[in-house]
Write a protein that holds these residues in place. Sequence first.
Motif, PDB file in Angstrom:
ATOM      1  N   PHE A 399      69.816  19.172 -78.384  1.00 35.21           N
ATOM      2  CA  PHE A 399      70.185  18.400 -76.584  1.00 35.21           C
ATOM      3  C   PHE A 399      68.837  18.280 -75.797  1.00 35.21           C
ATOM      4  CE2 PHE A 399      72.774  18.130 -72.472  1.00 35.21           C
ATOM      5  CZ  PHE A 399      73.569  17.636 -73.109  1.00 35.21           C
ATOM      6  N   ASN A 400      67.987  18.796 -75.773  1.00 38.85           N
ATOM      7  CA  ASN A 400      67.169  18.182 -75.407  1.00 38.85           C
ATOM      8  C   ASN A 400      66.976  16.700 -75.128  1.00 38.85           C
ATOM      9  OD1 ASN A 400      66.323  20.622 -74.367  1.00 38.85           O
ATOM     10  ND2 ASN A 400      64.889  21.285 -75.890  1.00 38.85           N
ATOM     11  N   ASP A 401      67.443  16.616 -76.370  1.00 33.29           N
ATOM     12  CA  ASP A 401      66.808  14.676 -76.565  1.00 33.29           C
ATOM     13  C   ASP A 401      68.314  14.269 -75.496  1.00 33.29           C
ATOM     14  OD1 ASP A 401      65.154  14.455 -78.622  1.00 33.29           O
ATOM     15  OD2 ASP A 401      67.064  15.471 -79.689  1.00 33.29           O
ATOM     16  N   VAL A 402      68.716  14.329 -75.463  1.00 31.51           N
ATOM     17  CA  VAL A 402      70.655  13.862 -74.230  1.00 31.51           C
ATOM     18  C   VAL A 402      69.841  14.487 -72.711  1.00 31.51           C
ATOM     19  CG1 VAL A 402      73.057  14.569 -73.822  1.00 31.51           C
ATOM     20  CG2 VAL A 402      72.163  15.156 -76.599  1.00 31.51           C
ATOM     21  N   VAL A 403      69.297  15.740 -72.756  1.00 32.03           N
ATOM     22  CA  VAL A 403      68.568  15.565 -71.190  1.00 32.03           C
ATOM     23  C   VAL A 403      67.546  14.828 -71.143  1.00 32.03           C
ATOM     24  CG1 VAL A 403      67.452  17.245 -69.713  1.00 32.03           C
ATOM     25  CG2 VAL A 403      68.990  18.378 -71.550  1.00 32.03           C
ATOM     26  N   GLY A 404      66.530  14.767 -72.201  1.00 35.57           N
ATOM     27  CA  GLY A 404      65.374  13.609 -72.070  1.00 35.57           C
ATOM     28  C   GLY A 404      66.248  12.733 -72.103  1.00 35.57           C
ATOM     29  N   LEU A 405      67.549  12.168 -72.289  1.00 38.75           N
ATOM     30  CA  LEU A 405      68.323  10.232 -71.717  1.00 38.75           C
ATOM     31  C   LEU A 405      69.008  10.651 -70.706  1.00 38.75           C
ATOM     32  CD1 LEU A 405      69.584   7.555 -72.756  1.00 38.75           C
ATOM     33  CD2 LEU A 405      71.674   9.078 -74.022  1.00 38.75           C
ATOM     34  N   LEU A 406      68.918  11.474 -70.404  1.00 42.98           N
ATOM     35  CA  LEU A 406      69.648  12.069 -68.455  1.00 42.98           C
ATOM     36  C   LEU A 406      68.603  12.215 -67.926  1.00 42.98           C
ATOM     37  CD1 LEU A 406      72.351  15.199 -69.216  1.00 42.98           C
ATOM     38  CD2 LEU A 406      72.465  12.620 -68.695  1.00 42.98           C
ATOM     39  N   GLY A 407      67.601  12.128 -68.088  1.00 38.66           N
ATOM     40  CA  GLY A 407      66.477  11.962 -67.148  1.00 38.66           C
ATOM     41  C   GLY A 407      65.863  11.014 -66.507  1.00 38.66           C
ATOM     42  N   ALA A 408      65.905  10.128 -67.858  1.00 38.76           N
ATOM     43  CA  ALA A 408      65.024   8.634 -67.629  1.00 38.76           C
ATOM     44  C   ALA A 408      66.358   7.513 -67.689  1.00 38.76           C
ATOM     45  CB  ALA A 408      65.179   8.424 -69.681  1.00 38.76           C
ATOM     46  N   ALA A 409      67.406   7.754 -67.367  1.00 38.83           N
ATOM     47  CA  ALA A 409      68.350   7.359 -66.829  1.00 38.83           C
ATOM     48  C   ALA A 409      68.689   8.023 -65.071  1.00 38.83           C
ATOM     49  CB  ALA A 409      69.680   7.804 -67.944  1.00 38.83           C
ATOM     50  N   SER A 410      68.756   8.833 -65.064  1.00 38.48           N
ATOM     51  CA  SER A 410      68.745   9.192 -63.485  1.00 38.48           C
ATOM     52  C   SER A 410      67.180   9.010 -63.129  1.00 38.48           C
ATOM     53  CB  SER A 410      69.282  10.041 -63.416  1.00 38.48           C
ATOM     54  OG  SER A 410      67.968  11.470 -63.850  1.00 38.48           O
ATOM     55  N   PHE A 411      66.093   8.482 -63.399  1.00 38.15           N
ATOM     56  CA  PHE A 411      64.689   8.595 -63.136  1.00 38.15           C
ATOM     57  C   PHE A 411      65.234   7.313 -61.500  1.00 38.15           C
ATOM     58  CE2 PHE A 411      60.871   6.598 -61.274  1.00 38.15           C
ATOM     59  CZ  PHE A 411      60.201   7.644 -61.159  1.00 38.15           C
ATOM     60  N   TRP A 412      66.071   6.534 -62.211  1.00 40.41           N
ATOM     61  CA  TRP A 412      65.442   5.142 -61.766  1.00 40.41           C
ATOM     62  C   TRP A 412      66.619   5.267 -60.128  1.00 40.41           C
ATOM     63  CZ3 TRP A 412      69.066   1.311 -61.039  1.00 40.41           C
ATOM     64  CH2 TRP A 412      69.246   0.162 -60.334  1.00 40.41           C
ATOM     65  N   PRO A 413      67.869   5.437 -61.189  1.00 44.45           N
ATOM     66  CA  PRO A 413      68.657   5.109 -59.784  1.00 44.45           C
ATOM     67  C   PRO A 413      68.641   6.521 -58.594  1.00 44.45           C
ATOM     68  CG  PRO A 413      69.760   5.886 -61.615  1.00 44.45           C
ATOM     69  CD  PRO A 413      68.414   5.274 -61.956  1.00 44.45           C
ATOM     70  N   LEU A 414      68.313   8.054 -58.883  1.00 46.93           N
ATOM     71  CA  LEU A 414      68.231   9.015 -58.127  1.00 46.93           C
ATOM     72  C   LEU A 414      66.787   9.346 -57.155  1.00 46.93           C
ATOM     73  CD1 LEU A 414      70.183  11.386 -60.192  1.00 46.93           C
ATOM     74  CD2 LEU A 414      71.261   9.710 -58.479  1.00 46.93           C
ATOM     75  N   THR A 415      65.563   8.818 -58.399  1.00 45.25           N
ATOM     76  CA  THR A 415      64.478   8.595 -57.798  1.00 45.25           C
ATOM     77  C   THR A 415      63.891   7.631 -56.804  1.00 45.25           C
ATOM     78  OG1 THR A 415      63.925  10.519 -59.249  1.00 45.25           O
ATOM     79  CG2 THR A 415      62.318   9.103 -58.080  1.00 45.25           C
ATOM     80  N   VAL A 416      64.534   7.076 -57.244  1.00 46.06           N
ATOM     81  CA  VAL A 416      63.685   5.159 -56.573  1.00 46.06           C
ATOM     82  C   VAL A 416      65.782   4.068 -56.031  1.00 46.06           C
ATOM     83  CG1 VAL A 416      62.764   3.156 -57.490  1.00 46.06           C
ATOM     84  CG2 VAL A 416      62.034   4.959 -58.335  1.00 46.06           C
ATOM     85  N   PHE A 417      66.367   3.882 -56.907  1.00 43.82           N
ATOM     86  CA  PHE A 417      66.788   2.844 -56.079  1.00 43.82           C
ATOM     87  C   PHE A 417      67.191   3.595 -54.496  1.00 43.82           C
ATOM     88  CE2 PHE A 417      71.145   1.385 -55.719  1.00 43.82           C
ATOM     89  CZ  PHE A 417      71.284   0.003 -55.890  1.00 43.82           C
TER      90      PHE A 417
END
Length: 475
Positions: A399-417
């Motif tokens: 599941f770490n691969d899924v978490v990596g996907l969630l992290g990549a997908a959420s970095f822009w909206p939550l940390t930046v946008f």
Amino acid sequence: MPRNTMSFSVESGFADDSKFDDDGRVKRTGTLTTASAHIITAVIGSGVLSLAWATAQLGWIAGPVALMAFSIITWFTSILLADCYRSPDPVTGRRNYTYMEVVRTNLGGRKFQLCGLAQYGNLVGITIGYTITTAISMVAIKRSNCFHKNHIRDGCHTSNNFFIILFGFIQIFFSQLQNFHKLWFLSIVAAVMSFGYASIGLALSIVQIAGGAHPKTSLTGVPVGKNLTSMDKMWNTFSALGDIAFAYAFSTVLVEIQDTLKSSPPENKVMKRATFIGISVSTIFYTLCGILGYSAFGNNAPGNLLTGFGFYEPFWLVDMANVFIVVHLVGAYQVFCQPFYGFVESWSKKKWPESTFITKEYLIDVPYCGIFNVNLFRLVWRTLYVIFTTVIAMIFPNFNDVVGLLGAASFWPLTVFFPIEMYIAQTKIPKFSFTWIWMQILSCVCLIISLLAAAGSIHGLIKRLDTLKPFKSES
């Protein structure tokens, strides 16, 4: 008790004003120290020890540049977010208790819904990933002792399931802590642990280098050749960016951390200092682990220096580092869970305000520990959530691969946008002004990076689906 009722009681003199804040809630006691500890706990996870691998994929130039770039971007957007805790004025305005409340106040509508989907999906993914990672660290202790005793480098494999369940039991207990106000001691201990295992990883890397190891390194990272195609190189590069992005994707809990601070001095000023301290300390460790780990192991740097057995001896020091990882992730799991817990419980109280199962608090005097509030709904719901993350961790060992996907997908909206858009809305920055334009450019660049990182994670996930064995996770 609802906010309006509590505020009326305070204003009418039915309660001691000195015990309540301006919003009628019990006076907050958080300080620069506790906020910094919360941030360090949230930022520095066991992923810090995978940065040697990420640096190996990117090389001596792009690796350190990527680490510093993500650090600066995260610090900048966190500063913007700190000014949005109170609205419309960052010092005297109305408080927003959660990240989602900040988005609803400043942006509202569909953006608020998208924020909820991104934030809580990311938090659930992180807690499942932490469950798996902690189990791997527990198994690593057993394996290192096996290696030391039998003098072998292969074998000594152990099922992760027992340790995943053990971690779940531990989290059921800690999940009953009501909120961040009750977590200050856990975060401070966890922050100390993160320093401990990161320092051990650094020390062992230095020893490896001092011992005369001269592994192959490159300005551009692992070279394309017999064992690595150009396509694999590209996907690994994207995955490395995802690892770094995920390492800095902690903005989801910043507002909740800020809501623990005392109102004097102003929360936004203290939070900016705490953010600077937390991100600075984290970046130093990130950069050192990435650079020294790459120097020690070169292009063959393992995915994790301590659980991937980049080191075998001294076994007791490796064991100690993995114990530190376990203790740290016990605290980090709760730091990331609390916003989700709070959202579900707040929504439930609004939906069923007359239900005593949901709203009634019971005071229990625990010998030598003091009085604890127990709520039946909180007890049942949080226990079920921990069981859910534990079972998912056992079903999907990769599941770490899924978490990596969630992290990549959420970095822009939550940390930046969202921080950029909220700051623009609150400060009323004119559209197409110089400040507006360069903030939008920054947001677009981060979006592209997040999409590339997500593509790398998806590729890695697809490759591992063929070998997926539910409930048969082994390290």
